[in-house]
Design a protein around this motif. Structure first.
Motif, PDB file in Angstrom:
ATOM      1  N   LYS A  83       0.973  -1.143   0.197  1.00 23.09           N
ATOM      2  CA  LYS A  83      -0.099  -0.092  -0.094  1.00 23.09           C
ATOM      3  C   LYS A  83       0.932   1.032  -0.101  1.00 23.09           C
ATOM      4  O   LYS A  83       1.864   1.248   0.658  1.00 23.09           O
ATOM      5  CB  LYS A  83      -0.909   0.111   1.200  1.00 23.09           C
ATOM      6  N   LYS A  84       0.392   1.992  -0.733  1.00 25.31           N
ATOM      7  CA  LYS A  84       1.386   3.452  -0.715  1.00 25.31           C
ATOM      8  C   LYS A  84       0.723   4.452   0.153  1.00 25.31           C
ATOM      9  O   LYS A  84      -0.696   4.600  -0.037  1.00 25.31           O
ATOM     10  CB  LYS A  84       1.454   4.028  -2.222  1.00 25.31           C
ATOM     11  N   TYR A  85       1.278   5.109   0.990  1.00 27.23           N
ATOM     12  CA  TYR A  85       1.040   6.120   1.857  1.00 27.23           C
ATOM     13  C   TYR A  85       1.642   7.288   1.458  1.00 27.23           C
ATOM     14  O   TYR A  85       2.843   7.402   1.224  1.00 27.23           O
ATOM     15  CB  TYR A  85       1.245   5.645   3.389  1.00 27.23           C
ATOM     16  N   GLU A  86       1.004   8.504   1.795  1.00 35.37           N
ATOM     17  CA  GLU A  86       1.463   9.749   1.722  1.00 35.37           C
ATOM     18  C   GLU A  86       2.003  10.193   2.864  1.00 35.37           C
ATOM     19  O   GLU A  86       1.143  10.042   4.048  1.00 35.37           O
ATOM     20  CB  GLU A  86       0.542  10.622   0.995  1.00 35.37           C
ATOM     21  N   ALA A  87       2.947  11.042   3.112  1.00 38.81           N
ATOM     22  CA  ALA A  87       3.417  11.410   4.111  1.00 38.81           C
ATOM     23  C   ALA A  87       3.734  13.138   4.014  1.00 38.81           C
ATOM     24  O   ALA A  87       4.177  13.415   2.976  1.00 38.81           O
ATOM     25  CB  ALA A  87       4.460  11.047   4.893  1.00 38.81           C
ATOM     26  N   VAL A  88       3.492  13.993   5.043  1.00 35.37           N
ATOM     27  CA  VAL A  88       3.980  15.423   4.735  1.00 35.37           C
ATOM     28  C   VAL A  88       5.229  15.461   5.628  1.00 35.37           C
ATOM     29  O   VAL A  88       5.207  15.202   6.793  1.00 35.37           O
ATOM     30  CB  VAL A  88       2.578  16.563   5.139  1.00 35.37           C
ATOM     31  N   ASN A 116     -11.199   8.161  -3.139  1.00 34.25           N
ATOM     32  CA  ASN A 116     -10.232   7.178  -3.597  1.00 34.25           C
ATOM     33  C   ASN A 116      -9.528   6.482  -2.511  1.00 34.25           C
ATOM     34  O   ASN A 116      -9.162   5.232  -2.657  1.00 34.25           O
ATOM     35  CB  ASN A 116      -9.308   7.598  -4.767  1.00 34.25           C
ATOM     36  N   LYS A 117      -8.968   7.254  -1.734  1.00 33.07           N
ATOM     37  CA  LYS A 117      -7.955   6.724  -0.520  1.00 33.07           C
ATOM     38  C   LYS A 117      -8.970   5.765   0.126  1.00 33.07           C
ATOM     39  O   LYS A 117      -8.467   4.597   0.529  1.00 33.07           O
ATOM     40  CB  LYS A 117      -7.569   7.925   0.132  1.00 33.07           C
ATOM     41  N   TYR A 118     -10.122   6.012   0.505  1.00 34.63           N
ATOM     42  CA  TYR A 118     -11.093   5.235   1.391  1.00 34.63           C
ATOM     43  C   TYR A 118     -11.247   3.906   0.567  1.00 34.63           C
ATOM     44  O   TYR A 118     -11.282   2.860   1.127  1.00 34.63           O
ATOM     45  CB  TYR A 118     -12.212   6.066   1.579  1.00 34.63           C
ATOM     46  N   GLU A 119     -11.702   4.038  -0.812  1.00 35.12           N
ATOM     47  CA  GLU A 119     -11.868   2.949  -1.719  1.00 35.12           C
ATOM     48  C   GLU A 119     -10.730   1.894  -1.679  1.00 35.12           C
ATOM     49  O   GLU A 119     -10.804   0.825  -1.791  1.00 35.12           O
ATOM     50  CB  GLU A 119     -12.582   3.304  -2.821  1.00 35.12           C
ATOM     51  N   LYS A 120      -9.646   2.358  -1.625  1.00 34.83           N
ATOM     52  CA  LYS A 120      -8.431   1.507  -1.793  1.00 34.83           C
ATOM     53  C   LYS A 120      -7.746   1.213  -0.533  1.00 34.83           C
ATOM     54  O   LYS A 120      -6.902   0.343  -0.439  1.00 34.83           O
ATOM     55  CB  LYS A 120      -7.129   2.371  -2.341  1.00 34.83           C
ATOM     56  N   GLY A 121      -8.556   1.482   0.489  1.00 38.48           N
ATOM     57  CA  GLY A 121      -8.266   1.105   2.035  1.00 38.48           C
ATOM     58  C   GLY A 121      -6.972   1.881   2.659  1.00 38.48           C
ATOM     59  O   GLY A 121      -6.585   1.323   3.493  1.00 38.48           O
ATOM     60  N   LEU A 122      -6.665   2.898   2.161  1.00 38.05           N
ATOM     61  CA  LEU A 122      -5.342   3.746   2.473  1.00 38.05           C
ATOM     62  C   LEU A 122      -5.767   4.338   3.692  1.00 38.05           C
ATOM     63  O   LEU A 122      -5.232   5.134   4.753  1.00 38.05           O
ATOM     64  CB  LEU A 122      -4.817   4.663   1.276  1.00 38.05           C
ATOM     65  N   ILE A 123      -7.199   4.779   3.998  1.00 38.33           N
ATOM     66  CA  ILE A 123      -7.656   5.134   5.283  1.00 38.33           C
ATOM     67  C   ILE A 123      -8.590   4.604   5.643  1.00 38.33           C
ATOM     68  O   ILE A 123      -9.351   3.755   5.094  1.00 38.33           O
ATOM     69  CB  ILE A 123      -8.062   7.026   4.958  1.00 38.33           C
ATOM     70  N   LYS A 124      -8.915   4.534   6.929  1.00 31.83           N
ATOM     71  CA  LYS A 124      -9.927   3.465   7.606  1.00 31.83           C
ATOM     72  C   LYS A 124     -11.560   4.148   7.621  1.00 31.83           C
ATOM     73  O   LYS A 124     -12.407   3.433   7.382  1.00 31.83           O
ATOM     74  CB  LYS A 124      -9.796   3.273   9.107  1.00 31.83           C
ATOM     75  N   THR A 125     -11.418   5.475   7.696  1.00 36.47           N
ATOM     76  CA  THR A 125     -12.758   6.247   7.588  1.00 36.47           C
ATOM     77  C   THR A 125     -13.071   7.193   6.774  1.00 36.47           C
ATOM     78  O   THR A 125     -11.950   7.817   6.259  1.00 36.47           O
ATOM     79  CB  THR A 125     -13.440   6.805   8.898  1.00 36.47           C
ATOM     80  N   PRO A 126     -13.933   7.462   5.942  1.00 38.72           N
ATOM     81  CA  PRO A 126     -14.193   8.401   5.077  1.00 38.72           C
ATOM     82  C   PRO A 126     -13.745   9.702   5.554  1.00 38.72           C
ATOM     83  O   PRO A 126     -14.283  10.091   6.855  1.00 38.72           O
ATOM     84  CB  PRO A 126     -15.746   8.355   4.545  1.00 38.72           C
ATOM     85  N   ALA A 127     -13.193  10.515   4.939  1.00 44.88           N
ATOM     86  CA  ALA A 127     -12.831  11.912   5.399  1.00 44.88           C
ATOM     87  C   ALA A 127     -14.219  12.793   5.302  1.00 44.88           C
ATOM     88  O   ALA A 127     -14.781  12.792   4.539  1.00 44.88           O
ATOM     89  CB  ALA A 127     -11.743  12.642   4.747  1.00 44.88           C
ATOM     90  N   PHE A 128     -14.312  13.861   6.486  1.00 42.77           N
ATOM     91  CA  PHE A 128     -15.606  14.893   6.473  1.00 42.77           C
ATOM     92  C   PHE A 128     -14.896  16.183   5.679  1.00 42.77           C
ATOM     93  O   PHE A 128     -13.944  16.547   5.863  1.00 42.77           O
ATOM     94  CB  PHE A 128     -15.627  15.181   7.855  1.00 42.77           C
ATOM     95  N   ILE A 129     -15.808  16.256   4.658  1.00 43.34           N
ATOM     96  CA  ILE A 129     -15.376  17.234   3.786  1.00 43.34           C
ATOM     97  C   ILE A 129     -16.913  18.210   3.749  1.00 43.34           C
ATOM     98  O   ILE A 129     -17.990  17.669   3.378  1.00 43.34           O
ATOM     99  CB  ILE A 129     -15.146  17.020   2.144  1.00 43.34           C
ATOM    100  N   PRO A 130     -16.939  19.344   4.213  1.00 45.72           N
ATOM    101  CA  PRO A 130     -18.232  20.114   4.494  1.00 45.72           C
ATOM    102  C   PRO A 130     -18.890  20.261   3.318  1.00 45.72           C
ATOM    103  O   PRO A 130     -18.117  20.578   2.043  1.00 45.72           O
ATOM    104  CB  PRO A 130     -17.737  21.303   5.366  1.00 45.72           C
TER     105      PRO A 130
END
Length: 171
Positions: free
Chosen positions: A8-13, A76-90
């Motif tokens: 799995k590819k992860y992004e880091a800042v 896309n990140k959620y569908e690929k399993g890179l994040i566990k929960t969907p991100a909240f976008i207002p």
């Protein structure tokens, strides 16, 4: 920067990169567009983790593009399993083709954008440091540069007005 772990590819800042701490809409201006349509651009004051403050101007369409890009990026990140929960976008109200741009609409959108940026940046640190967000808030050549007053004002008896309550200048 990115790294691979368990296929799995992860992004880091990087710690040297600044992220957005807070953004506030400080006004808007009419922007003459082609033909007979006019639009409004919003001046946004951006506070960064590196203690810098910048000023940018973005249209409502620019913010709608940011919204779409963030939705796509995090879904896309959620569908690929890179994040566990969907991100909240207002949510944003969006544009209406039947709605004419006016000062009243710009005032309404100014309030809407203020709320959107506040919710977006306070919801999750991964969002405020995300490349999509950082790129949106990064200053462009077309953005305003606040002028700094380098000239010192000197008080003389001739031009000093005791009744002047101007709080913009220290006397």
């Amino acid at each position: 920067m990115s790294f691979i772990s368990n296929d799995k590819k992860y992004e880091a800042v990087s710690s040297t990169n600044a992220s957005v701490v807070y953004a506030t809409v400080s006004g808007f201006a009419e922007k003459k567009a082609k033909y007979w349509f006019s639009d409004y651009v919003f001046v946004i004051e951006v506070y960064w983790t590196n203690k810098q403050t910048t000023y940018i101007k973005r249209s409502y369409g620019d913010v709608m593009n940011l919204y779409g890009d963030l939705k796509d990026h995090f879904s896309n990140k959620y569908e690929k399993g890179l994040i566990k929960t969907p991100a909240f976008i207002p949510k944003l109200e969006g544009k209406s083709f039947l709605q004419k741009n006016s000062v009243g609409l710009a005032e309404h959108r100014e309030i809407e954008l203020q709320s959107f940026f506040k919710q977006l940046l306070e919801s999750n640190p991964l969002i405020s440091s995300n490349k999509v967000v950082v790129d949106f808030f990064t200053r462009r050549k077309t953005d305003p540069v606040p002028c700094e007053t380098s000239q010192q004002f000197e008080d003389t008896e001739d031009d000093f007005d005791e009744d002047n309550d101007d709080i913009l200048f220290d006397r």
